[in-house]
Design an enzyme around this catalytic site. Structure first.
Site, PDB file in Angstrom:
ATOM      1  N   HIS A   8      12.977  40.837  36.570  1.00 23.00           N
ATOM      2  CA  HIS A   8      14.634  40.932  37.412  1.00 23.00           C
ATOM      3  C   HIS A   8      15.308  41.031  36.541  1.00 23.00           C
ATOM      4  CE1 HIS A   8      12.575  41.359  41.030  1.00 23.00           C
ATOM      5  NE2 HIS A   8      12.206  40.625  41.136  1.00 23.00           N
ATOM      6  N   HIS A  28       7.100  38.031  36.506  1.00 22.29           N
ATOM      7  CA  HIS A  28       8.198  39.004  37.412  1.00 22.29           C
ATOM      8  C   HIS A  28      10.591  38.718  37.376  1.00 22.29           C
ATOM      9  CE1 HIS A  28       8.454  40.144  42.079  1.00 22.29           C
ATOM     10  NE2 HIS A  28       9.781  39.645  41.627  1.00 22.29           N
ATOM     11  N   GLU A  29      10.157  37.542  37.429  1.00 26.31           N
ATOM     12  CA  GLU A  29      11.616  36.949  37.586  1.00 26.31           C
ATOM     13  C   GLU A  29      12.369  37.693  36.043  1.00 26.31           C
ATOM     14  OE1 GLU A  29      12.043  36.179  39.750  1.00 26.31           O
ATOM     15  OE2 GLU A  29      10.873  35.245  41.535  1.00 26.31           O
ATOM     16  N   PRO A  68      30.697  36.176  63.456  1.00 28.75           N
ATOM     17  CA  PRO A  68      29.321  36.162  62.878  1.00 28.75           C
ATOM     18  C   PRO A  68      28.969  34.388  63.263  1.00 28.75           C
ATOM     19  CG  PRO A  68      29.965  37.045  61.115  1.00 28.75           C
ATOM     20  CD  PRO A  68      31.093  36.726  62.070  1.00 28.75           C
ATOM     21  N   PRO A  69      27.935  33.977  63.364  1.00 30.85           N
ATOM     22  CA  PRO A  69      27.700  32.430  63.516  1.00 30.85           C
ATOM     23  C   PRO A  69      27.816  31.715  62.702  1.00 30.85           C
ATOM     24  CG  PRO A  69      25.559  34.090  64.058  1.00 30.85           C
ATOM     25  CD  PRO A  69      26.508  34.974  63.728  1.00 30.85           C
ATOM     26  N   ASP A 101      11.587  42.114  46.803  1.00 28.11           N
ATOM     27  CA  ASP A 101      12.647  43.083  46.686  1.00 28.11           C
ATOM     28  C   ASP A 101      12.108  44.875  46.899  1.00 28.11           C
ATOM     29  OD1 ASP A 101      12.297  41.033  44.637  1.00 28.11           O
ATOM     30  OD2 ASP A 101      11.150  41.449  43.331  1.00 28.11           O
TER      31      ASP A 101
HETATM   32  P1  ADP Z   1      30.532  29.448  65.143  1.00 26.27           P
HETATM   33  O1  ADP Z   1      31.268  28.543  66.697  1.00 26.27           O
HETATM   34  O2  ADP Z   1      31.406  30.180  64.678  1.00 26.27           O
HETATM   35  O3  ADP Z   1      29.257  29.363  65.367  1.00 26.27           O
HETATM   36  P2  ADP Z   1      31.696  26.568  64.536  1.00 26.27           P
HETATM   37  O4  ADP Z   1      32.703  26.582  64.899  1.00 26.27           O
HETATM   38  O5  ADP Z   1      30.427  25.503  64.746  1.00 26.27           O
HETATM   39  O6  ADP Z   1      30.950  27.804  64.666  1.00 26.27           O
HETATM   40  O7  ADP Z   1      31.441  26.019  62.211  1.00 26.27           O
HETATM   41  C1  ADP Z   1      29.969  25.207  62.689  1.00 26.27           C
HETATM   42  C2  ADP Z   1      30.692  24.102  61.371  1.00 26.27           C
HETATM   43  O8  ADP Z   1      30.523  24.952  60.089  1.00 26.27           O
HETATM   44  C3  ADP Z   1      32.318  23.184  61.733  1.00 26.27           C
HETATM   45  O9  ADP Z   1      32.089  21.899  62.962  1.00 26.27           O
HETATM   46  C4  ADP Z   1      32.937  23.037  60.532  1.00 26.27           C
HETATM   47  O10 ADP Z   1      32.330  21.914  60.429  1.00 26.27           O
HETATM   48  C5  ADP Z   1      31.995  24.444  59.565  1.00 26.27           C
HETATM   49  N1  ADP Z   1      32.745  25.936  59.414  1.00 26.27           N
HETATM   50  C6  ADP Z   1      32.733  26.614  59.945  1.00 26.27           C
HETATM   51  N2  ADP Z   1      34.079  27.579  59.846  1.00 26.27           N
HETATM   52  C7  ADP Z   1      34.865  26.598  59.224  1.00 26.27           C
HETATM   53  C8  ADP Z   1      36.338  26.775  58.531  1.00 26.27           C
HETATM   54  N3  ADP Z   1      36.634  27.276  58.928  1.00 26.27           N
HETATM   55  N4  ADP Z   1      36.688  25.676  58.433  1.00 26.27           N
HETATM   56  C9  ADP Z   1      36.740  24.363  57.874  1.00 26.27           C
HETATM   57  N5  ADP Z   1      35.145  24.414  58.379  1.00 26.27           N
HETATM   58  C10 ADP Z   1      34.154  25.346  58.739  1.00 26.27           C
HETATM   59 ZN    ZN Z   2      11.068  39.832  43.052  1.00 23.79          ZN
END
Ligand code: ADP
Ligand code: ZN
Length: 632
Positions: free
Chosen positions: A444, A440-441, A220-221, A517
């Site tokens: 929950h 509401h909160e 994941p990103p 929700d």
């Molecule tokens: P991706 O390429 O998977 O989207 P990045 O490598 O660009 O993610 O991560 C963005 C930032 O998040 C990094 O520069 C770092 O600061 C932090 N980061 C992400 N994963 C780690 C990790 N496993 N350990 C330390 N820092 C991390």
């Molecule tokens: Zn709610």
């Protein structure tokens, strides 16, 4: 995630292109000057020509016969003449007329010339006209070209086709090591071999081993794929070339391919080195029609494949690529000899998160209240980039409050900022709205406290946040869980519906506040039926398949329309039953609901501890009362 930013500020662009004169700006300059010259020339001609008026042929003949004309130019398709009076250079008025077949014209001209000294001449139109039309066409073309070029500026312009201008980032030394990457032990392990290979390729070659040319980092990103690639370069002490897959693909066919060529050429000069291609799915998408194909991307991909096959591993070039959509990649990319290794970079678990927090807080001054373990527990689902962001937000908050050390409160606040947005001070809820949100909160929260299989409450707040929430209940698990039971999922759904249930019980009306929700509850209920086999009616049949596992986890139905209708009904029934249950539980504890809501309205944010204190005071009193024997 924010790798662009990381790369940008180090070393800048590839130095190859930098020293060359930029051919693009030269040509633009030339085009602009040509256009300006043409314009000037036209304007000048206009002025020196004075005005040109049209006149009928009859008027021309009359004027000619009357001797009022000083000059006549006869073209094949028009006649121009200048009258005798007012012949100053700027006020000169020229008349044009379209001639009719007139045999007497020659005679009349001759007569006028003899009698009044009128000058006349025939003009061969063709040469001049062609010249003029060429010039004006060129001018139009040049203008069009200039316009196009401006439009395409973002894509690098048509002038620099094939020059990977400002898109390749090269770092001689990344300065990142494996120690900077927290967690991800498996990923690091598989990449260590690459590092060793870059250190002494000879050892591997001597024994006759073929090393993988590339590895695909999948995850994941924000999980640290770019960071890992940089760490490989840092550990091996080799230059790091990086480029984003999307920047290869341009509007013009062939640009991407030549950029790939460029990239490999530059890298070959610096070998051993690492080439990192982020978002490789932008070019590496499967060439079948399912994901849509276009010839430019295919050419780029083919070029990439050709380059990967073509280069000699003994030089020590390793290609790393990152993607979060591995399922869309073309199979050809994954063949042996290309990206045959797959390194999974997962979202960090509890320990991974704690380690990541440690790595990023290394240089941050923190006081003794800070408990990174607790913070890691509170950030389930966060990726490395989020965690790095949390630490930084906390440090900023400490500075804002004029403190020298970061406290746990800052960190907890930062988690909320990162996940829910900043507090929205200017959004003032009316008293009535505030009451509704509070009930509401607390609805929950009460269901959390009153049901088994739920996770403890960290905080309840009714301060609106920039990311749209008007309030929320924040639960933090006591330990990381990898399996979720059916009972827990059911309890979750009831909890999710508790907000609306409290509103309805208290105010006998419902609001839009429960939309999120409802969405979550429906998704959970649906997943129970279609993915987890938790519905007795359907049993353990896969009815939906996950697509985009590392991205948005969208679902695709895997059943007939008839079954889909039944699934919808089952989900509806589950939600309905859960809502009845939520209302049932809350209706027995309306007094507790009132007391905690009143407290929340007064304080706006309360901790889980404060909540439990009130809860136990009221509920505890009830229990002892119930326990007393009723006197008959
Ligand atoms: P991706 O390429 O998977 O989207 P990045 O490598 O660009 O993610 O991560 C963005 C930032 O998040 C990094 O520069 C770092 O600061 C932090 N980061 C992400 N994963 C780690 C990790 N496993 N350990 C330390 N820092 C991390
Ligand atoms: Zn709610």
């Amino acid at each position: 995630m924010d790798d662009k930013q990381n790369n940008n500020d180090i070393n800048g662009n590839d130095n190859n292109n930098k020293n060359k004169k930029n051919p693009k700006s030269m040509i633009v300059l030339i085009v602009i000057s040509v256009v300006l010259t043409l314009l000037f020339w036209k304007v000048y001609n206009r002025i020196s020509d004075g005005r040109t008026d049209e006149a009928p042929y009859s008027q021309f003949v009359q004027a000619l016969d009357a001797g009022e004309i000083s000059e006549v130019e006869v073209y094949s398709s028009q006649i121009k003449w200048v009258p005798k009076q007012g012949t100053g250079i700027l006020s000169k008025t020229t008349y044009v007329t379209v001639p009719i077949a007139d045999d007497s014209l020659a005679l009349r001209l001759k007569t006028a010339a003899d009698k009044y000294g009128t000058e006349y001449k025939g003009v061969d139109e063709s040469g001049g006209a062609i010249f003029y039309s060429i010039i004006s066409n060129v001018a139009i073309f040049a203008l069009f070209f200039l316009f196009l070029n401006l439009m395409m500026k973002k894509g690098g312009g048509i002038m620099n086709v094939g020059k990977s201008n400002a898109k390749v980032y090269m770092e001689k030394k990344t300065g990142v090591t494996f120690a900077d990457v927290a967690g991800e032990e498996e990923a690091k392990e598989s990449l260590t071999e690459m590092v060793d290979f870059l250190h002494n390729p000879k050892r591997y070659l001597d024994i006759g081993a073929k090393l993988p040319k590339g590895a695909l980092l999948v995850g994941p990103p924000g999980t640290g794929k770019t960071l890992l690639a940089k760490a490989v370069a840092g550990e091996a002490n080799v230059p790091f070339f990086s480029m984003s897959g999307s920047s290869f693909v341009e509007m013009y066919v062939g640009v991407g391919a030549s950029r790939v060529r460029d990239l490999f050429k530059q890298a070959a000069q610096m070998a051993p080195c690492i080439i990192f291609i982020d978002e490789i799915d932008a070019i590496g998408k499967s060439r079948d029609s399912r994901h849509g194909g276009d010839s430019e991307r295919e050419q780029t991909l083919n070029q990439l494949l050709a380059e990967m096959d073509g280069f000699d591993t003994s030089k020590g070039i390793v290609i790393l690529a990152a993607t979060n959509r591995p399922e869309t990649l073309d199979k050809a990319l994954l063949r042996p000899g290309r990206f045959d290794r797959r390194v999974i970079v997962e979202k960090p678990d509890l320990k991974g998160r704690e380690d990541t927090l440690k790595v990023h807080s290394k240089n941050v001054k923190m006081d003794e209240t800070v408990d990174l373990h607790e913070l890691a527990l509170a950030t389930s689902g966060a990726v490395g980039a989020d965690l790095a962001n949390i630490i930084n937000e906390a440090a900023l908050a400490a500075v804002r409050n004029n403190r020298d050390l970061v406290s746990q409160q800052d960190l907890i606040g930062a988690v909320e900022v990162v996940f829910a947005g900043k507090e929205k001070k200017d959004r003032l809820l009316s008293r009535e709205e505030k009451r509704i949100v509070a009930y509401h909160e607390v609805g929950h929260a009460l269901l959390v406290a009153l049901q088994k299989h739920t996770e403890p409450i960290q905080r309840i707040t009714i301060v609106p946040r920039t990311m749209g929430s008007l309030g929320y209940v924040w639960q933090v698990p006591e330990e990381e869980k990898y399996l979720v039971s059916k009972a827990e999922m059911e309890a979750d759904i009831v909890t999710l519906l508790g907000g609306r249930a409290a509103e309805e019980l208290k105010f006998a009306s419902v609001t839009t506040g429960a939309s999120n929700d409802i969405e979550q509850a429906t998704r959970k209920a649906r997943a129970m039926v279609t993915v987890y086999g938790m519905s007795d009616k359907f049993g353990m049949v896969q009815l939906e398949a996950v697509e985009g596992q590392y991205l948005d986890r969208s679902m695709a139905l895997q059943c007939s329309d008839e079954t889909a209708t039944k699934i919808d009904k089952e989900v509806r029934d589950m939600i309905k039953a859960s809502y009845v249950k939520a209302k049932g539980i809350l209706s027995k504890h309306l007094d507790t609901l009132d007391s905690i809501a009143a407290f929340l309205i007064e304080h706006e944010t309360i901790t889980g501890k404060e909540f439990m204190e009130i809860f136990e005071r009221i509920e505890g009193a009830k229990e002892t009362k119930e326990a007393q024997p009723v006197q008959a």
